[in-house]
Design a protein around this motif. Structure first.
Motif, short mmCIF file in Angstrom:
data_model
loop_
_atom_site.label_atom_id
_atom_site.label_comp_id
_atom_site.label_asym_id
_atom_site.label_seq_id
_atom_site.Cartn_x
_atom_site.Cartn_y
_atom_site.Cartn_z
N HIS A 20 -55.24 -15.68 18.17
CA HIS A 20 -55.92 -16.98 18.10
C HIS A 20 -55.48 -17.72 16.85
O HIS A 20 -55.14 -17.10 15.85
N TRP A 21 -55.53 -19.04 16.90
CA TRP A 21 -55.15 -19.86 15.75
C TRP A 21 -56.33 -20.73 15.36
O TRP A 21 -56.91 -21.41 16.21
N ALA A 22 -56.66 -20.74 14.09
CA ALA A 22 -57.78 -21.57 13.62
C ALA A 22 -57.29 -22.45 12.48
O ALA A 22 -56.74 -21.95 11.50
N ASN A 23 -57.53 -23.74 12.62
CA ASN A 23 -57.03 -24.65 11.59
C ASN A 23 -57.95 -24.71 10.37
O ASN A 23 -57.51 -25.07 9.28
N ASN A 24 -59.21 -24.36 10.57
CA ASN A 24 -60.14 -24.40 9.44
C ASN A 24 -61.24 -23.34 9.62
O ASN A 24 -61.27 -22.64 10.63
N ALA A 25 -62.13 -23.28 8.64
CA ALA A 25 -63.18 -22.25 8.65
C ALA A 25 -64.07 -22.38 9.88
O ALA A 25 -64.42 -21.38 10.52
N ALA A 26 -64.41 -23.60 10.23
CA ALA A 26 -65.32 -23.80 11.37
C ALA A 26 -64.69 -23.26 12.65
O ALA A 26 -65.35 -22.58 13.44
N GLU A 27 -63.41 -23.54 12.84
CA GLU A 27 -62.73 -23.03 14.05
C GLU A 27 -62.67 -21.51 14.04
O GLU A 27 -62.86 -20.86 15.08
N HIS A 28 -62.38 -20.96 12.88
CA HIS A 28 -62.34 -19.50 12.76
C HIS A 28 -63.68 -18.89 13.18
O HIS A 28 -63.74 -17.97 14.01
N ASN A 29 -64.75 -19.43 12.65
CA ASN A 29 -66.07 -18.89 12.95
C ASN A 29 -66.39 -19.01 14.44
O ASN A 29 -66.94 -18.10 15.05
N GLN A 30 -66.02 -20.16 15.00
CA GLN A 30 -66.30 -20.39 16.41
C GLN A 30 -65.53 -19.41 17.30
O GLN A 30 -66.07 -18.86 18.26
N ILE A 31 -64.27 -19.18 16.95
CA ILE A 31 -63.46 -18.23 17.74
C ILE A 31 -64.09 -16.84 17.71
O ILE A 31 -64.27 -16.20 18.75
N MET A 35 -58.86 -25.33 20.65
CA MET A 35 -58.11 -24.84 19.51
C MET A 35 -56.65 -24.57 19.85
O MET A 35 -55.90 -23.99 19.08
N SER A 36 -56.32 -24.97 21.07
CA SER A 36 -54.93 -24.80 21.47
C SER A 36 -54.06 -25.73 20.64
O SER A 36 -52.90 -25.46 20.37
N ASN A 37 -54.68 -26.87 20.22
CA ASN A 37 -53.93 -27.79 19.36
C ASN A 37 -53.69 -27.22 17.97
O ASN A 37 -52.72 -27.57 17.32
N SER A 38 -54.60 -26.41 17.53
CA SER A 38 -54.51 -25.89 16.18
C SER A 38 -53.20 -25.16 15.97
O SER A 38 -52.58 -25.26 14.92
N ARG A 39 -52.81 -24.40 16.98
CA ARG A 39 -51.56 -23.65 16.87
C ARG A 39 -50.41 -24.62 16.57
O ARG A 39 -49.67 -24.43 15.61
N GLU A 40 -50.31 -25.68 17.36
CA GLU A 40 -49.21 -26.63 17.16
C GLU A 40 -49.35 -27.36 15.82
O GLU A 40 -48.37 -27.58 15.12
N ASN A 41 -50.58 -27.72 15.48
CA ASN A 41 -50.80 -28.42 14.21
C ASN A 41 -50.40 -27.56 13.02
O ASN A 41 -49.76 -28.03 12.08
N ILE A 42 -50.79 -26.31 13.08
CA ILE A 42 -50.48 -25.41 11.96
C ILE A 42 -48.97 -25.23 11.85
O ILE A 42 -48.38 -25.36 10.76
N LEU A 43 -48.33 -24.96 12.98
CA LEU A 43 -46.89 -24.72 12.95
C LEU A 43 -46.13 -25.97 12.48
O LEU A 43 -45.18 -25.88 11.70
N ALA A 44 -46.59 -27.14 12.91
CA ALA A 44 -45.92 -28.38 12.50
C ALA A 44 -46.11 -28.61 10.99
O ALA A 44 -45.16 -28.99 10.28
N ALA A 45 -47.32 -28.36 10.51
CA ALA A 45 -47.59 -28.57 9.08
C ALA A 45 -46.78 -27.59 8.24
O ALA A 45 -46.25 -27.95 7.18
N ILE A 46 -46.66 -26.36 8.70
CA ILE A 46 -45.86 -25.38 7.96
C ILE A 46 -44.41 -25.83 7.94
O ILE A 46 -43.75 -25.83 6.89
N ASN A 47 -43.94 -26.23 9.10
CA ASN A 47 -42.54 -26.66 9.18
C ASN A 47 -42.26 -27.83 8.23
O ASN A 47 -41.21 -27.88 7.59
N ALA A 48 -43.21 -28.74 8.12
CA ALA A 48 -43.01 -29.90 7.25
C ALA A 48 -43.11 -29.52 5.77
O ALA A 48 -42.47 -30.13 4.92
N ASN A 49 -43.92 -28.51 5.47
CA ASN A 49 -44.24 -28.22 4.07
C ASN A 49 -43.52 -27.02 3.47
O ASN A 49 -43.64 -26.76 2.28
#
Ligand code: SF4
Lengths: 459, 194
Positions: free
Chosen positions: A83-94, B1-15
């Motif tokens: 799973h991928w979580a962009n922030n703490a809230a998403e992590h907790n929800q997952i 949160m399916s978007n999060s995967r793409e967002n994270i990977l894109a941000a890493i790639n940029a940074n």
């Protein structure tokens, strides 16, 4: 919260009010630091290992997206759900949704600073899911409703009488029985029941191996393994910077980690989880929570190399004399003071100033993070952004308060060690403002020799 | 949160920073009497060790435990009293009363006393952790000097789970006093078979 930026200073002053305890804290952590030195000196290639650790991590950061994809693909092949979580809230929800799916209401958790960072326990408690922290130190602070004060030694701010009282209250141990063996056995009994009757286990992650799609968890107590193997659901939560390319890279990090942390040659258990056992489900949550931003800050991205050994805590004169809680962040100490402003500049503006910039942290760091230089750089950023003024003033007070209290100075063997341990702010380095006349703390106004002579009588 | 995967990977790639090379890891070999270094390391981490010349000595020990009424599981087929069937699928509450587990160690590391134990040897992942006393049996020829060599000898994902075990479980979370026996075994005994 009228002046959030002075928090560390005030909390440190409160910590120092109990002089004896502050001194015990200081000496105990210095002792752990000394054990680290001894362990490091036994390895002739120690410096080569630090260089390797640093290079492997730098290489990984420079290919991070590819390694995460490789890890994800291999973990999935291993039957792990990623799973991928962009922030703490998403992590907790997952995590919550996985638990909900399994009707899990009792969870055992082994040490995970990430779940502290995300406030997971609190979030789950609000949803009627009980989480028991099973690392002994974490269990103690959880019973007391406190956060850990150190990432490796979570209850280092407590004395055995505190633990005895806490256990008497919650576990009904004998009043005033302060024997560490007795207290540990009492916790063992209670927690064994928890492991066996739980519905799911949560662990942290020390390393995640891209080429094999598995994770490594290091403990001394065996609590991560007992929790995971006794349960049908395993959720491992990790900041994505825990990734490393190859299994053989573990040989470098496992040689560095425990020696830097506690002076042990290796932790009791270094467990490699690659596939769930029959009938078990395994999940890994990869968390960002500001890490991509830190990766983009050129001056601070190296902080993502950290393997959370806490050597920089134990050696830091400010940490030792102000306690972990004064840092008001899940990761305290020098490295926490670099990570925290990335999460919230205003709230954590005081932390980069809670340092003497003596550089001891940088010298012990097993992955060669330039910690004290980054603290200096944060000060420049914070001043430029308008957050630093009151923090800087507070830090001056901190230095006179925390580092110049004569009562705690004791004659140590040899002047060099005395300086290193108690007066690192008198050490000349280009970043150290204390060395410059105008910034000298007021306490040593008298000549150092007189002051030293006088205080030596406090023995 | 399916978007999060793409967002994270894109941000890493940029940074992410400019490419840095991945270093080769040397072996950092050291010569000497590995068995003795290993024994010293085991002692340092709170384990006991016995050098034996044949498995029959381990058998004798196992039998003495059996006669004393110890509840034990033996996962090593070469020893007498191989009895995994009763426990193979047992869960934690069924195993809670287990006293002793005998398990084969694959590779021993002289510099730190760690022993690699893989799932197929432990049979049930709970055995090495839930027992009060763990007995590991390792061949002297499987002792290497350091972790670099150890990782070249093992395949970490050969089984679904494997672990380096270095001593009995322990904690120092109460005022830094070392207490041997935290959540896992209170004792570790290692037989080194030459
Ligand atoms: S910054 Fe370095 S010394 Fe501090 S915890 Fe991280 S790895 Fe250890």
């Amino acid at each position: 919260m009228s002046q959030p930026a002075t928090h560390h200073n005030k909390a440190a002053a409160a910590f120092l009010k109990n002089g004896q305890r502050a001194q015990w804290h200081d000496e105990t952590l210095w002792f752990v630091r000394a054990k680290r030195d001894k362990a490091a000196h036994q390895i002739p290639e120690w410096e080569a290992l630090r260089n390797l650790g640093s290079q492997i991590k730098e290489h990984t950061l420079s290919n991070l997206d590819e390694y995460l994809l490789q890890f994800e693909a291999n973990a999935k092949k291993n039957g792990i759900k990623v799973h991928w979580a962009n922030n703490a809230a998403e992590h907790n929800q997952i995590v919550y949704e996985i638990l909900l799916h399994h009707n899990a209401v009792n969870v055992v958790k082994s040490k995970s600073m990430l779940t502290e960072e995300c406030g997971l326990n609190h979030y789950l408690a609000e949803r009627k899911i009980s989480v028991v922290d099973t690392d002994l130190g974490e269990y103690i602070v959880q019973l007391r409703n406190e956060p850990p004060s150190h990432i490796v030694l979570p209850a280092i701010h407590l004395k055995k009488e505190d633990v005895s009282n806490t256990f008497h209250k919650h576990l009904h141990t004998e009043k005033n029985n302060q024997d560490p063996v007795y207290l540990t056995r009492a916790a063992r009994q209670v927690l064994r029941k928890k492991f066996i009757t739980a519905d799911a286990a949560i662990t942290g992650v020390n390393f995640a191996v891209a080429e094999t799609g598995g994770i490594v968890v290091c403990t001394n107590e065996g609590n991560a393994d007992l929790g995971v193997h006794a349960n049908k659901v395993h959720i491992a939560c990790m900041g994505f910077e825990k990734i490393i390319p190859r299994a053989q890279d573990l040989s470098v990090f496992l040689r560095l980690l425990a020696r830097s942390a506690t002076g042990q040659p290796i932790t009791t258990y270094s467990s490699h989880f690659h596939r769930p056992k029959a009938g078990q489900e395994m999940h890994i949550v990869l968390v960002n929570n500001g890490r991509t931003e830190q990766l983009g800050r050129e001056a601070f991205r190296n902080s993502l190399k950290c393997i959370r050994c806490a050597a920089c805590f134990n050696t830091c004169p400010v940490y030792r004399r102000s306690g972990g809680h004064s840092y008001h962040n899940s990761v305290a100490g020098p490295i926490g003071s670099i990570l925290a402003p990335n999460l919230d500049m205003r709230k954590n503006a005081d932390l980069p100033f809670a340092s003497t910039l003596c550089g001891s942290c940088t010298n012990v760091c097993p992955v060669k993070i330039n910690i004290h230089e980054q603290l200096w750089s944060w000060r420049q950023v914070l001043m430029a952004e308008g957050y630093g003024g009151s923090a800087k003033k507070a830090s001056m007070k901190l230095m006179t308060g925390v580092l110049s209290k004569p009562a705690v100075y004791r004659l140590s063997t040899g002047m060099a060690r005395f300086f290193m341990r108690y007066l690192p702010f008198l050490v000349n380095n280009r970043l150290n403002p204390w060395y410059k006349q105008r910034d000298m703390p007021s306490a040593p106004k008298e000549s150092f020799k007189d002051w030293y002579k006088k205080n030596r009588n406090h023995e | 949160m399916s978007n999060s995967r793409e967002n994270i990977l894109a941000a890493i790639n940029a940074n992410k920073p400019a490419p840095v090379e991945l270093p080769e890891i040397p072996l950092f070999e050291r010569k000497g009497d590995l068995v003795n270094v290993f024994i010293g390391a085991l002692e340092f981490i709170g384990a006991t060790s016995v050098k034996v010349t044949s498995l029959s000595e381990v058998d004798e020990y196992l039998e003495s435990l059996q006669q004393a009424g110890t509840r034990l599981v033996n996962t090593i087929a070469e020893l007498n009293g191989y009895n995994i069937n009763a426990y193979k699928k047992a869960n934690a509450s069924e195993l809670e009363a287990l006293d002793t587990a005998f398990i084969k160690g694959r590779v021993g590391v002289a510099e730190n006393g760690a022993i690699w134990v893989s799932e197929s040897d432990m049979v049930n992942r709970l055995f090495p952790f839930i027992c009060r006393k763990l007995v590991l049996v390792i061949n002297a020829k499987d002792i290497v000097y350091n972790m670099h060599e150890a990782y070249r000898r093992i395949q970490v994902d050969e089984d679904g789970y494997g672990t380096f075990i270095a001593g009995p479980s322990k904690t120092a979370d109460i005022e830094q006093s070392l207490v041997v026996g935290a959540h896992g075994p209170l004792e570790l005994k290692v037989f080194i078979v030459s």
